[in-house]
Design a protein around this motif. Structure first.
Motif, PDB file in Angstrom:
ATOM      1  N   VAL A   1     -29.662  14.434  47.142  1.00 22.89           N
ATOM      2  CA  VAL A   1     -28.586  15.297  46.627  1.00 22.89           C
ATOM      3  C   VAL A   1     -27.240  15.093  47.261  1.00 22.89           C
ATOM      4  CG1 VAL A   1     -29.153  17.310  48.174  1.00 22.89           C
ATOM      5  CG2 VAL A   1     -27.962  17.884  45.893  1.00 22.89           C
TER       6      VAL A   1
ATOM      7  N   GLN B   1     -32.199  22.004  44.236  1.00 23.28           N
ATOM      8  CA  GLN B   1     -31.875  20.371  44.204  1.00 23.28           C
ATOM      9  C   GLN B   1     -31.984  20.234  45.991  1.00 23.28           C
ATOM     10  OE1 GLN B   1     -28.053  20.196  42.320  1.00 23.28           O
ATOM     11  NE2 GLN B   1     -29.100  20.116  40.502  1.00 23.28           N
TER      12      GLN B   1
ATOM     13  N   LYS C   1     -35.765  11.063  46.225  1.00 25.23           N
ATOM     14  CA  LYS C   1     -34.560  11.799  45.687  1.00 25.23           C
ATOM     15  C   LYS C   1     -33.533  12.219  46.711  1.00 25.23           C
ATOM     16  CE  LYS C   1     -37.860  14.449  42.362  1.00 25.23           C
ATOM     17  NZ  LYS C   1     -38.405  15.740  42.164  1.00 25.23           N
TER      18      LYS C   1
ATOM     19  N   ARG D   1     -30.154  27.637  41.923  1.00 27.81           N
ATOM     20  CA  ARG D   1     -30.462  26.005  41.257  1.00 27.81           C
ATOM     21  C   ARG D   1     -30.093  24.837  42.194  1.00 27.81           C
ATOM     22  NH1 ARG D   1     -29.802  27.404  36.378  1.00 27.81           N
ATOM     23  NH2 ARG D   1     -27.754  27.850  36.550  1.00 27.81           N
TER      24      ARG D   1
ATOM     25  N   HIS E   1     -28.825  14.192  42.485  1.00 30.75           N
ATOM     26  CA  HIS E   1     -28.007  15.025  41.732  1.00 30.75           C
ATOM     27  C   HIS E   1     -26.783  15.095  42.636  1.00 30.75           C
ATOM     28  CE1 HIS E   1     -30.919  16.874  39.222  1.00 30.75           C
ATOM     29  NE2 HIS E   1     -31.874  16.641  40.096  1.00 30.75           N
TER      30      HIS E   1
END
Length: 179
Positions: A5, A64, A3, A60, A36
């Motif tokens: 960001v 992330q 993942k 939020r 993201h």
């Protein structure tokens, strides 16, 4: 699955920094890295300026970052430093938010004269946030990014090659971590 960001510290989505953002996004899509994109200027200005740690939007965004293995920091360089808007967000991250993450600093500036802004201004802040695995920064001069009549951008070959090479290092670091 890995993942990532992408934290965009610019003040608009119409700047040349967007060309770098799009390049990183395409790379992540090709490599099947879940990501993201976090545009700091889209976060509530009052929450950023007043350091509202209780803000749902800030929490939020911080989540992330917490869930990411890779953190890409994008910033234009103004006055020999990264943007104030990026600093307001970085100040809202938990103290060791970047610990154990691969961090990739990318910047766009007006001249080579500000090349070291990443080293002397941004990297110390990233280190304080726990980053120990900071890949080589990539600095692109805004003249190396052409605005196209169609509304898109074209990055000059030399700058594009440097970006690609640094992003490719992510794959090597990722593989090394799994071994």
């Amino acid at each position: 699955m890995t993942k990532a960001v992408i934290i965009n510290g610019g003040n608009t989505k119409k700047s040349r920094l967007t060309a770098i953002q799009q390049k990183v996004e395409r790379f992540f899509e090709q490599e099947e890295i879940n990501f993201h994109s976090l545009y700091v200027h889209d976060l509530p200005a009052t929450d950023l300026i007043t350091a509202n740690f209780a803000s749902e939007d800030i929490q939020r965004a911080n989540q992330q970052v917490a869930e990411a293995d890779i953190v890409v920091i994008l910033t234009p360089i103004y006055k020999a430093s990264f943007t104030g808007i990026l600093k307001t967000y970085l100040d809202l991250l938990p103290q060791k938010a970047l610990e154990g993450k691969i961090v990739v600093p990318l910047a766009v500036g007006g001249s080579f004269g500000h090349l070291l802004a990443i080293e002397y201004a941004l990297k110390p802040v990233l280190s304080v946030l726990g980053a120990t695995e900071i890949l080589n920064p990539v600095y692109v001069i805004d003249q190396q990014i052409e605005r196209l009549a169609t509304g898109g951008f074209r990055i000059e070959d030399e700058a594009e090659q440097r970006l690609t090479a640094e992003l490719q290092k992510l794959l090597n670091v990722k593989v090394t971590r799994l071994v």
